[in-house]
Design a protein around this motif. Structure first.
Motif, PDB file in Angstrom:
ATOM      1  N   SER A   1     -15.757  -1.774   0.282  1.00 56.81           N
ATOM      2  CA  SER A   1     -14.911  -2.257  -0.810  1.00 56.81           C
ATOM      3  C   SER A   1     -14.145  -1.057  -1.351  1.00 56.81           C
ATOM      4  N   ARG A   2     -12.825  -1.214  -1.491  1.00 55.39           N
ATOM      5  CA  ARG A   2     -12.043  -0.090  -2.017  1.00 55.39           C
ATOM      6  C   ARG A   2     -12.521   0.304  -3.402  1.00 55.39           C
TER       7      ARG A   2
ATOM      8  N   SER B   1     -16.005   1.810  -3.268  1.00 54.30           N
ATOM      9  CA  SER B   1     -16.112   3.182  -2.761  1.00 54.30           C
ATOM     10  C   SER B   1     -15.656   4.189  -3.809  1.00 54.30           C
TER      11      SER B   1
ATOM     12  N   ASP C   1      -1.721   7.438  11.961  1.00 51.93           N
ATOM     13  CA  ASP C   1      -2.684   7.786  10.922  1.00 51.93           C
ATOM     14  C   ASP C   1      -4.110   7.432  11.326  1.00 51.93           C
TER      15      ASP C   1
ATOM     16  N   CYS D   1      -5.284   2.633   8.232  1.00 50.12           N
ATOM     17  CA  CYS D   1      -4.244   1.644   8.528  1.00 50.12           C
ATOM     18  C   CYS D   1      -3.432   1.323   7.272  1.00 50.12           C
ATOM     19  N   THR D   2      -2.388   0.525   7.431  1.00 50.45           N
ATOM     20  CA  THR D   2      -1.492   0.249   6.306  1.00 50.45           C
ATOM     21  C   THR D   2      -2.098  -0.699   5.270  1.00 50.45           C
ATOM     22  N   MET D   3      -3.243  -1.298   5.588  1.00 47.33           N
ATOM     23  CA  MET D   3      -3.871  -2.188   4.609  1.00 47.33           C
ATOM     24  C   MET D   3      -4.188  -1.427   3.326  1.00 47.33           C
ATOM     25  N   CYS D   4      -4.913  -0.336   3.442  1.00 45.34           N
ATOM     26  CA  CYS D   4      -5.354   0.400   2.252  1.00 45.34           C
ATOM     27  C   CYS D   4      -4.714   1.780   2.141  1.00 45.34           C
ATOM     28  N   GLY D   5      -4.152   2.263   3.246  1.00 45.76           N
ATOM     29  CA  GLY D   5      -3.552   3.589   3.194  1.00 45.76           C
ATOM     30  C   GLY D   5      -4.559   4.620   2.717  1.00 45.76           C
ATOM     31  N   LYS D   6      -4.114   5.450   1.783  1.00 39.88           N
ATOM     32  CA  LYS D   6      -4.992   6.546   1.356  1.00 39.88           C
ATOM     33  C   LYS D   6      -6.194   6.057   0.563  1.00 39.88           C
ATOM     34  N   LEU D   7      -6.195   4.788   0.155  1.00 41.50           N
ATOM     35  CA  LEU D   7      -7.356   4.252  -0.559  1.00 41.50           C
ATOM     36  C   LEU D   7      -8.379   3.619   0.387  1.00 41.50           C
ATOM     37  N   CYS D   8      -8.265   3.887   1.655  1.00 43.43           N
ATOM     38  CA  CYS D   8      -9.211   3.361   2.651  1.00 43.43           C
ATOM     39  C   CYS D   8     -10.651   3.588   2.200  1.00 43.43           C
ATOM     40  N   ALA D   9     -11.393   2.495   2.069  1.00 50.66           N
ATOM     41  CA  ALA D   9     -12.774   2.594   1.590  1.00 50.66           C
ATOM     42  C   ALA D   9     -13.657   3.338   2.589  1.00 50.66           C
TER      43      ALA D   9
ATOM     44  N   VAL E   1     -20.035   1.644   2.362  1.00 44.49           N
ATOM     45  CA  VAL E   1     -19.294   0.867   1.365  1.00 44.49           C
ATOM     46  C   VAL E   1     -17.900   0.576   1.914  1.00 44.49           C
TER      47      VAL E   1
ATOM     48  N   SER F   1       0.859  -1.184   0.000  1.00 41.79           N
ATOM     49  CA  SER F   1       0.000   0.000   0.000  1.00 41.79           C
ATOM     50  C   SER F   1       0.896   1.235   0.000  1.00 41.79           C
ATOM     51  N   ASN F   2       0.300   2.419  -0.084  1.00 40.82           N
ATOM     52  CA  ASN F   2       1.157   3.612  -0.106  1.00 40.82           C
ATOM     53  C   ASN F   2       1.864   3.818   1.226  1.00 40.82           C
ATOM     54  N   LEU F   3       1.354   3.196   2.291  1.00 44.52           N
ATOM     55  CA  LEU F   3       1.980   3.350   3.600  1.00 44.52           C
ATOM     56  C   LEU F   3       3.010   2.263   3.886  1.00 44.52           C
TER      57      LEU F   3
ATOM     58  N   LEU G   1      -6.671  -3.936  10.611  1.00 49.29           N
ATOM     59  CA  LEU G   1      -5.669  -3.321  11.488  1.00 49.29           C
ATOM     60  C   LEU G   1      -4.397  -2.858  10.779  1.00 49.29           C
ATOM     61  N   ARG G   2      -3.941  -3.642   9.812  1.00 47.33           N
ATOM     62  CA  ARG G   2      -2.699  -3.275   9.131  1.00 47.33           C
ATOM     63  C   ARG G   2      -2.532  -4.184   7.904  1.00 47.33           C
ATOM     64  N   LEU G   3      -1.577  -3.848   7.055  1.00 44.10           N
ATOM     65  CA  LEU G   3      -1.203  -4.747   5.964  1.00 44.10           C
ATOM     66  C   LEU G   3      -0.605  -6.012   6.588  1.00 44.10           C
TER      67      LEU G   3
ATOM     68  N   THR H   1     -13.027   6.996   2.094  1.00 42.92           N
ATOM     69  CA  THR H   1     -13.646   7.448   0.845  1.00 42.92           C
ATOM     70  C   THR H   1     -15.160   7.557   1.007  1.00 42.92           C
TER      71      THR H   1
END
Lengths: 427, 427
Positions: free
Chosen positions: A180-181, A184, B401, B404-412, A178, A70-72, A329-331, B415
């Motif tokens: 779902s990335r 959304s 933040d 979280c690091t799963m989606c970062g700025k694309l967090c559904a 929503v 992810s970007n993070l 929680l996290r990647l 959004t």
């Protein structure tokens, strides 16, 4: 140009169908028939070369592991390590969901190194390059075509978020909206531009690309529930009905298609969820994320999803997307990937026993016989994770014993063997 | 002399019924009624003093953790640490299953330190002192009486292994024979001595002791299946029918009683297993071990049992005995205990949502709302294991933040909050 589906319809048994037949212990003829009916898909991009695996009716339930940065958090090496761990522990597919780092580079590396099918969600790449309002169909289909050429075997596309289904979302009493990335982003696109979802509006363009490269469509559930409260509600079902129509169009065009499903679903609604998909989508393979059966256990969602996945598999789900302890929680890190894959493999198999998948119960019976014989090497060999099983026993105080430290000399198996195996009794 | 049951029958609401009522959010009058009907038990030895908990219909599904040493591993301190961990993570009961070390000392220490009900299997103590053929009823009842005086709240007794039920075992096609420790000892006793099981033959003596100290009977399933192949077979059902008769006699004598169940059960036979017990035992509380839904995952049987336990709970099981990752491999260590308790708590709760236990779904809804608000402190607080949830997020790159690091700025969620919370949007 052909696909597995178009060839099956023409009565041709492909090398991939042969591989699927071999792995499943089912005749190639039967596999061809299932593919032709759209009940089984064999995601296998024409530019790839690996041992093909099928997904669908009568086959072993398959497991997908999501990887990708992810970007993070984006370290390409780490994602390759995750790929290795996922496939080592039995993942039948991986999805590269990267939204950070050098997306093309990561994707190419994963495709090059993966011994299993690879899926993506092309809209993520778009979202890393453009503002949502600037998405347009040319940019979108350019990304999809590029990924198809790179060798992606299946793509998740949220085609069911449309001007027709949006009102069901807007009128709903959802807690979670929503989650779902991709969903959304498309909701935002429709609301902010007033335009139709290009994945729906130009669906034929999608079909053309997928046919050309034999990319399997995985019709995404952008309105999947994000809490057990929202399960099986009208936005979800409205989207599913559209997906059913689109699945039919894909099959007619010779494009392989499966359907994605939830998500968060309480135990008593899983059966309805599966039956409804099978009906509305003419028995297209069903690919679910989890489902997790309670919202209260972040850190343990590999377990909440193993519960839902096992039930879903038993009711006819064909493909489980793993959920790891890191969910919400996290990647996931490498350990999370391992835990997630194994939990999903357990769920898949527990369902396979019940739905009569060939060889499933026989595996359990072999393990039970090894236990009855107190045959530890055989038990390790038959274990889903032989290393962990062996480590537990062999590092305990009973390392050299025929029994384990749980019961010691009061081992019930040993006691009962005096009755059932009097001539073989060594005690 | 009175018991919770005898008092409930006499219309008396005890302090323990008040505590149960408070914890469950149900009126004391209703609790009294359920206890009087035998649908709820409150294991609470007269010599104990702790916050009482009920088990049965309408109540939250409870979780038991087995602790205790074996002859191959016995460190009293470690068992006390396990007690602390089990109750910290939410075990509602512990069973001291020690078969090694100084049994009286370990038992007394556990009873003294336990904030929750304590159960035992008295025949284990007998087995550590005598050869099976030398078991006699006086020795047996002496042990049971001593443990009752020490403050044991419930005892597992395998009363259903009798000369009447034995032929069903002997004629069966089981893979796994007898896998219950107590069961295997009693089978051996009957076969080698030709005598009847003293727990059955002198059942009234057992009832007298239990009535005197208000020890709850947990009628054990000595013929429980030890492999999914053996589930719901005739030895198991024959025993269950005897337990149903004995449960009725216990209730008439004012002795609280619950029934134990399997074990290893495939997903599609769990409902039948639960419904059959409820019918044959006049809705006595049902206490199951697992059940695990596949035999192939040693090292992960906390997961295989969470699947079965969740389903069982949803169908009406009242009390889950945890299974840890160590099952089938070694005595559990402290980490195994933690994993086992949490997996069982997840299973219990996932079932509670579905069977309409008061407050169950509301907990999930609160979590879902916290997620929608990206309110991390609230999420941790609501998590079944707050420490792990917080650790995962707060030690990741996104520690500071809102996403979280799963989606970062694309967090559904983020959004979608632009749509659903436009006035509260901080992005």
């Amino acid at each position: 140009m052909t696909t597995q589906l178009s060839q099956a319809k023409d009565g041709i048994i492909t090398p991939q169908m042969e591989q699927v037949a071999e792995y499943e212990g089912i005749s190639p003829e039967k596999i061809k028939q299932l593919v032709a009916q759209g009940k089984v898909v064999i995601p296998y991009n024409k530019h790839r070369n690996f041992y093909a695996v099928g997904i669908g009716e009568n086959l072993k339930t398959k497991v997908n592991a999501n990887i990708g940065a992810s970007n993070l958090k984006n370290l390409e090496e780490e994602e390759i390590e995750k790929l290795d761990i996922a496939t080592k522990f039995g993942a039948d597919a991986v999805m590269d969901l990267s939204t950070g780092g050098d997306l093309d580079e990561i994707r190419k590396t994963i495709i090059k190194n993966s011994p299993v099918m690879v899926g993506t969600v092309p809209i993520y790449e778009l979202a890393t390059k453009y503002e949502v309002e600037d998405f347009d169909s040319d940019k979108l289909y350019e990304v999809i075509e590029k990924q198809a050429q790179q060798g992606v075997d299946f793509v998740t596309v949220h085609c069911g978020i449309t001007k027709q289904t949006m009102p069901f979302l807007q009128n709903s009493q959802r807690i979670s909206g929503v989650v779902s990335r991709g969903g959304s982003l498309l909701v935002k696109y429709i609301l902010n531009t007033g335009k139709e979802n290009p994945l729906y509006e130009q669906y034929d363009r999608l079909l053309d690309i997928c046919f050309e490269h034999d990319v399997t469509l995985s019709l995404g559930d952008g309105f999947r529930p994000g809490s057990i409260n929202d399960a099986n509600d009208s936005p979800q079902i409205a989207e599913l009905m559209i997906l059913g129509e689109l699945a039919q169009r894909a099959r007619e065009a010779g494009v392989q298609v499966m359907i994605e499903g939830p998500g968060h679903v309480p135990i008593d609604q899983i059966e309805a969820s599966v039956k409804m998909q099978k009906k509305l989508c003419q028995n297209a393979p069903f690919y679910v994320l989890g489902p997790i059966v309670t919202d209260i256990a972040p850190g343990y969602d590999h377990i909440t999803s193993a519960i839902g996945g096992a039930l879903a598999s038993s009711y006819g789900v064909d493909f489980l997307c793993y959920v790891t302890p890191a969910e919400h929680l996290r990647l996931p890190d490498k350990d999370d990937v391992r835990e997630g894959v194994i939990a999903s493999k357990i769920a898949a198999h527990a369902g396979d026993i019940v739905k009569g998948v060939k060889g499933a119960k026989a595996w359990d019976d072999k393990m039970s016989k090894a236990r009855k014989n107190l045959d530890w090497p055989a038990m390790y060999k038959l274990a889903l994770d032989p290393e962990k099983a062996e480590h537990y026993k062999e590092n305990s105080e009973a390392a050299s014993d025929d029994v384990c430290t749980m019961c010691g000399k009061l081992c019930a198996v040993r006691t009962d063997n005096e009755r059932t195996k009097p001539n073989h009794c060594k005690y």
